[in-house]
Design an enzyme around this catalytic site. Structure first.
Site, PDB file in Angstrom:
ATOM      1  N   SER A   1       1.934   3.594  -2.291  1.00  0.00           N
ATOM      2  CA  SER A   1       0.997   2.816  -1.476  1.00  0.00           C
ATOM      3  C   SER A   1       0.882   3.320  -0.044  1.00  0.00           C
ATOM      4  CB  SER A   1       1.434   1.346  -1.463  1.00  0.00           C
ATOM      5  OG  SER A   1       2.768   1.217  -0.981  1.00  0.00           O
TER       6      SER A   1
ATOM      7  N   LYS B   1       6.526  -0.220  -5.132  1.00  0.00           N
ATOM      8  CA  LYS B   1       7.744  -1.034  -5.162  1.00  0.00           C
ATOM      9  C   LYS B   1       7.866  -1.913  -3.925  1.00  0.00           C
ATOM     10  CE  LYS B   1      10.791   2.616  -3.312  1.00  0.00           C
ATOM     11  NZ  LYS B   1      11.979   3.450  -3.576  1.00  0.00           N
TER      12      LYS B   1
ATOM     13  N   ARG C   1       8.488  23.717  14.710  1.00  0.00           N
ATOM     14  CA  ARG C   1       9.482  22.665  14.574  1.00  0.00           C
ATOM     15  C   ARG C   1      10.858  23.171  14.167  1.00  0.00           C
ATOM     16  NH1 ARG C   1       6.339  17.556  11.726  1.00  0.00           N
ATOM     17  NH2 ARG C   1       5.468  16.729  13.655  1.00  0.00           N
TER      18      ARG C   1
ATOM     19  N   LEU D   1      -0.900  14.179   7.279  1.00  0.00           N
ATOM     20  CA  LEU D   1      -1.891  13.136   7.028  1.00  0.00           C
ATOM     21  C   LEU D   1      -3.185  13.758   6.506  1.00  0.00           C
ATOM     22  CD1 LEU D   1      -1.440  10.718  10.086  1.00  0.00           C
ATOM     23  CD2 LEU D   1      -0.680  10.369   7.727  1.00  0.00           C
TER      24      LEU D   1
END
Length: 538
Positions: free
Chosen positions: A22, A43, A286, A386
């Site tokens: 989700s 969940k 990074r 994203l």
């Protein structure tokens, strides 16, 4: 029935697509499947879930006049340390422009200039200002809130909350459904094609930015079903989590956009040190920044981030989440630099997919962090996650809809039994201790061997404890502990096999980059573990 009004169900008709997860990828995929019926399984108790909610860094997208999809793709390839699929990077950058514009049109409140133009920021390893924010560093929250509102209003989506996914159902090699357990109604059997969008693996580590539900569930489900996996050893550690004294588990993150706006890493005396580590200094990739900080932390030195240049340049209003979390933990970034430490952040590896999200198993797709599309290589470019979730969620939806419909009755499932939650918690704690000690920023053959031995012993102990509990909390805790144990062993075995250093994978006993490793490292459960261990895990 709308998603908001859906009730738990024990079974589902064959035509529905089962989307597990989700977060941004799961919700975006469910929406893109319209008007085909979808069961969105999570969940969590409701929407949204996953790591996307906490994402501060924004959405990388070449919207600027001086920028291009080609430049974005080139930056992605460069950051990935030689293992990015160039075609995947090009697809991401090009399709991402339309996907970002579509999302803004659908209601994402992108930050804008007084003249109405979308504000574009800069973060590490990008060659241009191309980071779209919504609410400053609250971009992830604004994104998933936008998607959740659209899901709630979508009549083709039925939301199945509080449901622990237990196993993929197969007919031969084809995935035909999902078995799980609902907190209220018990055993759940769903039939239809399955899309995994379950997020990452941060729960494997003692210090992570991921939420508590990031327990490698989708990766474990796919591995047990026999799917091909890739680049499991590639785990990205965010350089600048807030070093909260005595904290363990989810640490607050200080977005990379702070350094993009001018924040500087320094030692306890206030001396900057990144210029000596890399030509890009504080805007280095990074993995470079994280290891530079990690070396100092491991040597007992404190590392700090001086936010004052960024706050002077952009204002505190550009970083509302950062300012709120610093206040919550008693830090005043205007008075002094704040302490930082690396923390597990993102998994570049995952379930191997093609550019349409198809896995090696027919009937099974994956998108978002659980998938390995080839976009990220050995070191994800900041703010690409994203965008990847959105772009590949739509491609997965198109691929699922184009696939021949093969409804298969899945039958019944026996009610599961679980270990005592204390035994599950002990197994998970062992995983986090061993993974943090031996599969962090720096690894070695000896340490990886120690991790594998310890994890095997922990798996044997956990397998031997009695299974007497049937309540939902115990079943979820058991499933999560089993998933962590399995995926930890797979990661350790993959890291041991990759006898080189590249991107996020740094081996002290093999510091050079190997000529034969400039590719995705494709494996399966049976190839990584002994036959007995693989059979027990499956």
């Amino acid at each position: 029935m709308s998603a908001a009004a859906a009730a738990p169900a024990a079974a589902c008709a064959a035509p529905a697509v089962i989307v597990v997860g989700s977060g941004a990828a799961g919700m975006a995929c469910a929406l893109a499947l319209a008007p085909h019926p979808v069961v969105l399984v999570t969940k969590t108790a409701g929407l949204p879930g996953g790591s996307s909610l906490w994402a501060q860094g924004g959405i990388a997208c070449a919207l600027g006049e001086a920028d291009s999809a080609e430049a974005h793709a080139a930056d992605t390839v460069t950051a990935g340390a030689g293992t990015v699929d160039a075609a995947a990077a090009a697809l991401l950058a090009e399709a991402g422009i339309g996907e970002t514009r579509r999302l803004i049109a659908a209601g994402l409140p992108a930050d804008r200039t007084p003249g109405g133009a979308v504000v574009l920021g800069l973060v590490a390893a990008h060659s241009a200002d191309r980071i779209v924010h919504a609410g400053g560093d609250a971009t992830g929250a604004r994104l998933v809130e936008t998607l959740a509102a659209l899901v709630a209003a979508a009549p083709h989506i039925r939301l199945q909350t509080d449901t622990t996914a237990l196993r993929l159902l197969r007919q031969g090699s084809r995935v035909v459904g999902l078995a799980g357990h609902h907190a209220g109604s018990g055993t759940v059997v769903l039939s239809g094609p399955v899309v995994l969008a379950t997020g990452g693996i941060g729960g494997l580590f003692a210090a992570t930015y991921n939420p508590a539900e990031a327990t490698a569930d989708g990766l474990a489900l796919a591995a047990r079903a026999g799917a091909e996996l890739a680049d499991l050893e590639m785990v990205q550690f965010h350089p600048t989590a807030l070093a909260v004294p005595g904290a363990e588990g989810r640490l607050p993150l200080l977005t990379e956009a702070l350094r993009g706006a001018g924040a500087v890493l320094c030692d306890a005396a206030g001396r900057p040190f990144m210029a000596a580590e890399h030509p890009l200094a504080d805007l280095a990739p990074r993995d470079v920044v994280a290891r530079a900080i990690g070396r100092r932390v491991a040597a007992g030195e404190a590392v700090f981030l001086d936010l004052r240049p960024a706050l002077a340049a952009r204002g505190a209003a550009a970083f509302p989440q950062v300012m709120a979390l610093l206040a919550e933990h008693g830090f005043d970034p205007l008075a002094a630099p704040v302490p930082v430490t690396p923390a597990a952040h993102y998994h570049m590896g995952g379930v191997l997919t093609d550019l349409d999200g198809r896995t090696s198993l027919p009937g099974l797709w994956a998108c978002g962090e659980v998938a390995c599309t080839g976009v990220h290589g050995a070191n994800r470019l900041a703010s690409n996650s994203l965008l990847e979730a959105l772009v590949f969620a739509r491609r997965v939806a198109a691929s699922v809809l184009a696939a021949p419909s093969q409804p298969v009755p899945t039958g019944a499932e026996a009610p599961p039994r679980a270990a005592d939650p204390a035994d599950s918690a002990a197994a998970a704690a062992t995983v986090r201790r061993l993974m943090s000690a031996h599969l962090g920023l720096v690894r070695s053959a000896a340490g990886l061997g120690e991790a594998l031995a310890g994890l095997a012993a922990a798996a044997d102990r956990f397998a031997a404890v009695p299974r007497r509990h049937a309540d939902a909390a115990a079943i979820r805790a058991e499933a999560e502990a089993a998933n962590l144990l399995l995926v930890a062993r797979l990661l350790a075995a993959a890291a041991l096999r990759r006898g080189e250093s590249r991107g996020a994978h740094c081996r002290t006993d093999a510091p050079a980059t190997g000529d034969g490793w400039g590719r995705r490292h494709v494996v399966t459960l049976s190839a990584l573990l002994s036959p007995a261990a693989a059979e027990a895990a499956a």
